[in-house]
Design a protein around this motif. Sequence first.
Motif, PDB file in Angstrom:
ATOM      1  N   VAL A  23      -4.809  37.224  21.693  1.00 29.28           N
ATOM      2  CA  VAL A  23      -5.438  37.567  23.081  1.00 29.28           C
ATOM      3  C   VAL A  23      -4.535  38.851  23.576  1.00 29.28           C
ATOM      4  CG1 VAL A  23      -5.112  36.957  25.476  1.00 29.28           C
ATOM      5  CG2 VAL A  23      -5.877  35.235  23.621  1.00 29.28           C
ATOM      6  N   SER A  27      -6.497  42.460  24.688  1.00 30.87           N
ATOM      7  CA  SER A  27      -6.486  42.925  26.012  1.00 30.87           C
ATOM      8  C   SER A  27      -5.479  43.953  26.082  1.00 30.87           C
ATOM      9  CB  SER A  27      -5.794  41.926  26.852  1.00 30.87           C
ATOM     10  OG  SER A  27      -4.483  41.668  26.507  1.00 30.87           O
ATOM     11  N   ALA A  87      -1.586  33.211  28.133  1.00 27.57           N
ATOM     12  CA  ALA A  87      -2.707  33.676  27.537  1.00 27.57           C
ATOM     13  C   ALA A  87      -3.831  32.633  27.469  1.00 27.57           C
ATOM     14  CB  ALA A  87      -2.445  34.110  26.170  1.00 27.57           C
ATOM     15  N   ILE A  88      -5.034  33.226  27.853  1.00 30.35           N
ATOM     16  CA  ILE A  88      -6.283  32.570  27.693  1.00 30.35           C
ATOM     17  C   ILE A  88      -7.121  33.028  26.518  1.00 30.35           C
ATOM     18  CG2 ILE A  88      -8.363  31.652  28.717  1.00 30.35           C
ATOM     19  CD1 ILE A  88      -5.454  30.608  29.834  1.00 30.35           C
ATOM     20  N   GLN A  93     -12.132  33.774  28.802  1.00 31.55           N
ATOM     21  CA  GLN A  93     -11.454  34.196  30.087  1.00 31.55           C
ATOM     22  C   GLN A  93     -12.221  34.360  31.272  1.00 31.55           C
ATOM     23  OE1 GLN A  93      -9.586  37.980  28.965  1.00 31.55           O
ATOM     24  NE2 GLN A  93      -8.246  36.988  27.637  1.00 31.55           N
ATOM     25  N   GLY A  94     -11.773  33.987  32.451  1.00 29.42           N
ATOM     26  CA  GLY A  94     -12.481  34.221  33.768  1.00 29.42           C
ATOM     27  C   GLY A  94     -13.398  32.924  34.204  1.00 29.42           C
ATOM     28  N   SER A  95     -13.094  31.755  33.491  1.00 29.44           N
ATOM     29  CA  SER A  95     -13.777  30.654  33.673  1.00 29.44           C
ATOM     30  C   SER A  95     -12.652  29.716  34.527  1.00 29.44           C
ATOM     31  CB  SER A  95     -14.459  30.103  32.495  1.00 29.44           C
ATOM     32  OG  SER A  95     -13.417  29.860  31.620  1.00 29.44           O
ATOM     33  N   GLY A  96     -11.617  29.953  34.691  1.00 31.30           N
ATOM     34  CA  GLY A  96     -10.809  29.062  35.651  1.00 31.30           C
ATOM     35  C   GLY A  96      -9.774  28.581  34.942  1.00 31.30           C
ATOM     36  N   GLN A  99      -5.899  29.419  35.791  1.00 37.73           N
ATOM     37  CA  GLN A  99      -5.480  28.701  36.954  1.00 37.73           C
ATOM     38  C   GLN A  99      -5.312  27.390  36.734  1.00 37.73           C
ATOM     39  OE1 GLN A  99      -7.815  30.385  40.696  1.00 37.73           O
ATOM     40  NE2 GLN A  99      -8.380  31.829  39.149  1.00 37.73           N
ATOM     41  N   ASP A 122       0.728  40.503  37.704  1.00 40.92           N
ATOM     42  CA  ASP A 122      -0.374  40.973  38.725  1.00 40.92           C
ATOM     43  C   ASP A 122      -0.425  40.123  39.886  1.00 40.92           C
ATOM     44  OD1 ASP A 122      -2.666  41.854  39.888  1.00 40.92           O
ATOM     45  OD2 ASP A 122      -3.891  41.588  38.322  1.00 40.92           O
ATOM     46  N   TYR A 125      -3.680  38.125  40.733  1.00 43.85           N
ATOM     47  CA  TYR A 125      -4.019  37.062  39.803  1.00 43.85           C
ATOM     48  C   TYR A 125      -3.107  35.925  40.354  1.00 43.85           C
ATOM     49  CZ  TYR A 125      -5.080  33.725  36.191  1.00 43.85           C
ATOM     50  OH  TYR A 125      -5.522  32.693  35.438  1.00 43.85           O
ATOM     51  N   TYR A 126      -2.007  36.062  40.120  1.00 41.20           N
ATOM     52  CA  TYR A 126      -0.957  35.041  40.418  1.00 41.20           C
ATOM     53  C   TYR A 126      -0.937  34.277  41.946  1.00 41.20           C
ATOM     54  CZ  TYR A 126       0.556  35.548  35.680  1.00 41.20           C
ATOM     55  OH  TYR A 126       0.520  35.794  34.286  1.00 41.20           O
TER      56      TYR A 126
HETATM   57  C1  COA Z   1      -4.890  36.960  32.862  1.00 42.10           C
HETATM   58  C2  COA Z   1      -5.387  35.765  32.099  1.00 42.10           C
HETATM   59  C3  COA Z   1      -4.262  34.850  31.999  1.00 42.10           C
HETATM   60  C4  COA Z   1      -6.200  34.949  33.297  1.00 42.10           C
HETATM   61  O1  COA Z   1      -6.495  33.862  32.853  1.00 42.10           O
HETATM   62  P1  COA Z   1      -8.219  33.315  32.925  1.00 42.10           P
HETATM   63  O2  COA Z   1      -8.308  31.972  32.671  1.00 42.10           O
HETATM   64  O3  COA Z   1      -8.878  34.418  32.477  1.00 42.10           O
HETATM   65  O4  COA Z   1      -8.542  33.699  34.525  1.00 42.10           O
HETATM   66  P2  COA Z   1      -9.095  32.518  35.875  1.00 42.10           P
HETATM   67  O5  COA Z   1     -10.638  32.103  35.256  1.00 42.10           O
HETATM   68  O6  COA Z   1      -8.182  31.560  35.991  1.00 42.10           O
HETATM   69  O7  COA Z   1      -9.166  33.682  36.974  1.00 42.10           O
HETATM   70  C5  COA Z   1     -10.160  34.416  37.128  1.00 42.10           C
HETATM   71  C6  COA Z   1      -9.650  35.220  38.546  1.00 42.10           C
HETATM   72  O8  COA Z   1      -8.802  35.971  38.493  1.00 42.10           O
HETATM   73  C7  COA Z   1      -9.022  37.279  38.570  1.00 42.10           C
HETATM   74  N1  COA Z   1      -8.073  38.067  37.825  1.00 42.10           N
HETATM   75  C8  COA Z   1      -7.166  39.146  38.234  1.00 42.10           C
HETATM   76  N2  COA Z   1      -6.634  39.526  37.368  1.00 42.10           N
HETATM   77  C9  COA Z   1      -6.976  39.208  36.101  1.00 42.10           C
HETATM   78  C10 COA Z   1      -7.046  39.560  34.737  1.00 42.10           C
HETATM   79  N3  COA Z   1      -6.162  40.178  34.365  1.00 42.10           N
HETATM   80  N4  COA Z   1      -8.106  38.975  33.965  1.00 42.10           N
HETATM   81  C11 COA Z   1      -8.665  38.047  34.451  1.00 42.10           C
HETATM   82  N5  COA Z   1      -8.965  37.509  35.786  1.00 42.10           N
HETATM   83  C12 COA Z   1      -8.162  38.233  36.547  1.00 42.10           C
HETATM   84  C13 COA Z   1     -10.583  37.256  38.387  1.00 42.10           C
HETATM   85  O9  COA Z   1     -11.131  38.422  39.251  1.00 42.10           O
HETATM   86  C14 COA Z   1     -11.021  36.173  38.879  1.00 42.10           C
HETATM   87  O10 COA Z   1     -11.001  36.109  40.230  1.00 42.10           O
HETATM   88  P3  COA Z   1     -12.236  35.074  41.091  1.00 42.10           P
HETATM   89  O11 COA Z   1     -11.946  33.708  40.575  1.00 42.10           O
HETATM   90  O12 COA Z   1     -12.015  35.345  42.374  1.00 42.10           O
HETATM   91  O13 COA Z   1     -13.621  35.581  40.274  1.00 42.10           O
HETATM   92  C15 COA Z   1      -6.271  35.811  30.888  1.00 42.10           C
HETATM   93  O14 COA Z   1      -7.476  36.419  31.466  1.00 42.10           O
HETATM   94  C16 COA Z   1      -5.432  36.627  29.988  1.00 42.10           C
HETATM   95  O15 COA Z   1      -4.873  35.953  28.904  1.00 42.10           O
HETATM   96  N6  COA Z   1      -5.762  37.907  29.697  1.00 42.10           N
HETATM   97  C17 COA Z   1      -5.169  38.514  28.536  1.00 42.10           C
HETATM   98  C18 COA Z   1      -3.461  38.441  28.727  1.00 42.10           C
HETATM   99  C19 COA Z   1      -2.801  38.653  29.834  1.00 42.10           C
HETATM  100  O16 COA Z   1      -3.001  39.703  30.580  1.00 42.10           O
HETATM  101  N7  COA Z   1      -1.992  37.782  30.481  1.00 42.10           N
HETATM  102  C20 COA Z   1      -1.214  37.736  31.540  1.00 42.10           C
HETATM  103  C21 COA Z   1      -0.040  38.377  31.642  1.00 42.10           C
HETATM  104  S1  COA Z   1       1.282  37.577  30.802  1.00 42.10           S
END
Ligand code: COA
Length: 180
Positions: A23, A27, A87-88, A93-96, A99, A122, A125-126
Amino acid sequence: MEMKLSLFNSSHTQEVVELFTKVFSASENESEGQIIGNLVSDLIATTEPQDLTGCVATSNDRIIGCIFFSRFVVPGGEVASILSPVAISTSVQGSGIGQQLINYGLNHLKSLSVNLVFTYGDPKYYSKTGFKQISESIVKAPFELSQPEGWLAQPLDGNPIKTMQGATKCVEALSDQKYW
Ligand SMILES: CC(C)(COP(=O)(O)OP(=O)(O)OC[C@H]1O[C@@H](n2cnc3c(N)ncnc32)[C@H](O)[C@@H]1OP(=O)(O)O)[C@@H](O)C(=O)NCCC(=O)NCCS
């Protein structure tokens, strides 16, 4: 898609390290993927089991998401934990799922009487799972922060976070300036 949330156990280790490596390679880049894969491997190997909570999301018996919380020592004496890393799987990613996994983990920590949870990431996000920016004048980070706006926390017991004097301490695997 059918998806299950459960607690991490050591039989998940290899699959989880591969997930984080993949992941973060996608990314960020391959070298970041290796760094975070190694971090997760270290966290699992060097943290006392009672100081580490992992949560996994599975679909068709494959791990598609993972988060870790580890013990964080604060001078106020509260029971605290830090969420890192998360990590997702890229394709979902982006399907909830992120969260849902974080909320699942926070509920589990509540059941273990953890009072306070921190993370570093971020704020946009958090904040979706209850984290708010916190100043280091309230609770210090364990290392110098390259992005102080990413220092985040939330209470799990409903009490406001009180100002604490003195240093904090994370587990050994996170005790490296490069992660902060
Ligand atoms: C960041 C991450 C953990 C988010 O998990 P996810 O399951 O993709 O996100 P969710 O579906 O729960 O939430 C998506 C929401 O968060 C927002 N968001 C903010 N920052 C984000 C990001 N970096 N990636 C994805 N969504 C993000 C989206 O806009 C979306 O908002 P909405 O629900 O209002 O449309 C995942 O995308 C990931 O593993 N990314 C790569 C690794 C990373 O950056 N990890 C975090 C640092 S430790």
